[in-house]
Design an enzyme around this catalytic site. Sequence first.
Site, PDB file in Angstrom:
ATOM      1  N   HIS A 106       0.825  -1.211   0.000  1.00 27.91           N
ATOM      2  CA  HIS A 106       0.000   0.000   0.000  1.00 27.91           C
ATOM      3  C   HIS A 106       0.856   1.257   0.000  1.00 27.91           C
ATOM      4  O   HIS A 106       0.529   2.256  -0.622  1.00 27.91           O
ATOM      5  CB  HIS A 106      -0.893   0.022   1.247  1.00 27.91           C
ATOM      6  N   GLU A 158      -8.250 -15.821 -20.833  1.00 29.20           N
ATOM      7  CA  GLU A 158      -7.208 -15.894 -19.800  1.00 29.20           C
ATOM      8  C   GLU A 158      -6.699 -17.309 -19.602  1.00 29.20           C
ATOM      9  O   GLU A 158      -5.773 -17.533 -18.829  1.00 29.20           O
ATOM     10  CB  GLU A 158      -7.754 -15.414 -18.449  1.00 29.20           C
ATOM     11  N   CYS A 190      -5.847  -6.498 -21.743  1.00 26.13           N
ATOM     12  CA  CYS A 190      -5.919  -5.670 -20.531  1.00 26.13           C
ATOM     13  C   CYS A 190      -4.973  -6.150 -19.433  1.00 26.13           C
ATOM     14  O   CYS A 190      -5.002  -5.633 -18.326  1.00 26.13           O
ATOM     15  CB  CYS A 190      -7.354  -5.599 -20.022  1.00 26.13           C
ATOM     16  N   ASP A 212      -3.050 -13.717 -16.474  1.00 24.47           N
ATOM     17  CA  ASP A 212      -3.443 -15.103 -16.212  1.00 24.47           C
ATOM     18  C   ASP A 212      -3.104 -16.018 -17.379  1.00 24.47           C
ATOM     19  O   ASP A 212      -2.678 -17.154 -17.167  1.00 24.47           O
ATOM     20  CB  ASP A 212      -4.940 -15.173 -15.911  1.00 24.47           C
TER      21      ASP A 212
HETATM   22  C1  PEP Z   1      -5.266 -10.641 -16.411  1.00 22.96           C
HETATM   23  O1  PEP Z   1      -5.308 -11.782 -15.935  1.00 22.96           O
HETATM   24  O2  PEP Z   1      -4.455 -10.276 -17.279  1.00 22.96           O
HETATM   25  C2  PEP Z   1      -6.212  -9.619 -15.929  1.00 22.96           C
HETATM   26  C3  PEP Z   1      -6.291  -8.448 -16.499  1.00 22.96           C
HETATM   27  O3  PEP Z   1      -6.957  -9.942 -14.824  1.00 22.96           O
HETATM   28  P1  PEP Z   1      -6.366  -9.880 -13.313  1.00 22.96           P
HETATM   29  O4  PEP Z   1      -4.983  -9.315 -13.371  1.00 22.96           O
HETATM   30  O5  PEP Z   1      -7.327  -9.049 -12.546  1.00 22.96           O
HETATM   31  O6  PEP Z   1      -6.395 -11.339 -12.945  1.00 22.96           O
HETATM   32 MG    MG Z   2      -7.033 -12.326 -14.759  1.00 23.47          MG
END
Ligand code: PEP
Ligand code: MG
Length: 591
Positions: free
Chosen positions: A200, A442, A513, A466
């Site tokens: 944090h 993912e 993302c 992921d």
């Molecule tokens: C990912 O897995 O790339 C993703 C964007 O989801 P998170 O990082 O929240 O698992």
């Molecule tokens: Mg993910």
Amino acid sequence: MPESQHKGGKSFRGIPVSTGVCRGKILVLDRPRPGIARRQMADKDLAEEVNRLEKALVQTRQQILEVQRRVSQGMGANEGSIFDAHLLVLEDRTLLDEVVRVIQEQKVNAEHAFHTVAERYAATLSAIEDEYLRERAADMRDVTTRVLNNLLGLEEGADLRHLKEPCIVVSHDLTPSNTAQLDKRNVLGFATDVGSKTSHTAIMARSLRIPAIVGLKDASGQLATGQYALLDGHNGVLVVNPTDQTLFEYGQLILRQATLQQRLRDLLLEPAVTLDGHRVLLNANIEQAADAEQVKANGAEGVGLFRTEYLFLNRERLPGEEQQYQAYREAAAALKPLPVVIRTLDLGGDKFLAHMQMPTELNPFLGWRAIRISLQERDIFRAQLRAILRASAEGNLRMMYPMISGLDELKQANALLEQYKAELRQENIPFDEHLEVGAMIETPSAAIVADSLAKHVRFFSIGTNDLIQYSLAVDRLNEKIAHLYEPTHPAIVRLIKTTVDAAHKHKVRVSVCGEMAGDPVLAPLLLGLGVDELSAAPSLVPSLKFLIRRLKLSEAQELAAFALDCESAAEILARCQELAREIAPSLFDNK
Ligand code: PEP
Ligand code: MG
């Protein structure tokens, strides 16, 4: 890390967590608190000890609420909400009942009982190989210090709000409460012996834009208040008594960084378009409605990923439909007409709820997680989908499901969505009939059957964080195998290509993302593979735009063709670095 000679000055190396360079006098904060005395109490005094404990808890609660109020006002609701976790510690009945039991059974003073029990909890949490739980240990120690100070009638630690002169704060650890109080005008930077990139404290330093280094091992023990130092938050180096030559070189670096920041600001309202005219959509990832400000401030064109699980963490109760509706509607309204993609709940893996009974699993990332939970816990899913649908009446929402591993899951989720839409129609509650639905890619299985999935969605969003861990069988949180976590592994390149081809065949858009999208070295590879949109942390968007505006799509496609043909992750990475450094050298000029 042992100290070393750095360009003539004595230097310490740690983990850079907040960029920027500063120089000035060091202020070393107090060492950790010495042991708490154990006093044997008479039976008649035990009730008073419990009473003292209760009073200290009330006083601590008031102090935390006050810090939270100040932080929320000064820095925003996101930073303020960090203290929700601290308040939860004070309400943890298991912990408090145990402290009372120790006072009564062992007949000891309240501070000793509290210190012993809380330290045992914190030690257990910090021993777990899980960054999130280790941070909970830091929260617990932060609260413990406050309670002990109150029990002992001590003042709060160093008052960072009223520093006499500008300084670099060096400390064994800086608790979130300490960091929140930092008087920005007089804190040039900070450096701590312990900590991680996602602590944090590090997150707050970045949001305050104060250069910071953590993990300097025993720097606080070796440094003294008043020494002069230079802190390099790009490379994680603290140089004590820097030579004139070092100061000169860093002076040049500071000038170059300032010029770059100005150039990035100049592009704020410009589109992300390549030199050969290819338009890329650049979105931002957010965790709560209040982050919408950051999206606009960094020139993103929408939200590509709203991680809704943060609405559920650090809370005593699950947020209901109404509370979620307000949060989603607020984000949509704040960004209208920019699109906002809401991801349904992604609990499990490394994200757990204190108040929900979740089974302990041997492989939580392969277990009860994300859409798997939603499809089983229908009440939770229904409340969330109804909240999203209702908020979609704003007109700019989209939604997607996390961790889809096959067609059945996607069809089930879509069927439930249709069911809840029908309910709302019955109730005459408006929603966007054209709400676009997407699936996150993912898992390797989802990438491989993307062709089937594409027939049931309007867009894909590749979660590379992921996808990499599942495809390469490399736990994304395990430091021991971090070297095996390779975004440029040929398997990943090929899975992304399979996904893009399947999507485009069905006129489905593809976004990325995961963290890969925010890395200027890797973004050209993704674009070359045919990815249409990128979504990254808001602060990374300006650099990505800068890079894209200096890139030709044809170069990115050549890079992708090379990568698809290459058998070595290292060679692909080297080519990516070569291209990025060639077209945008100033983005990498921080040495
Ligand atoms: C990912 O897995 O790339 C993703 C964007 O989801 P998170 O990082 O929240 O698992
Ligand atoms: Mg993910």
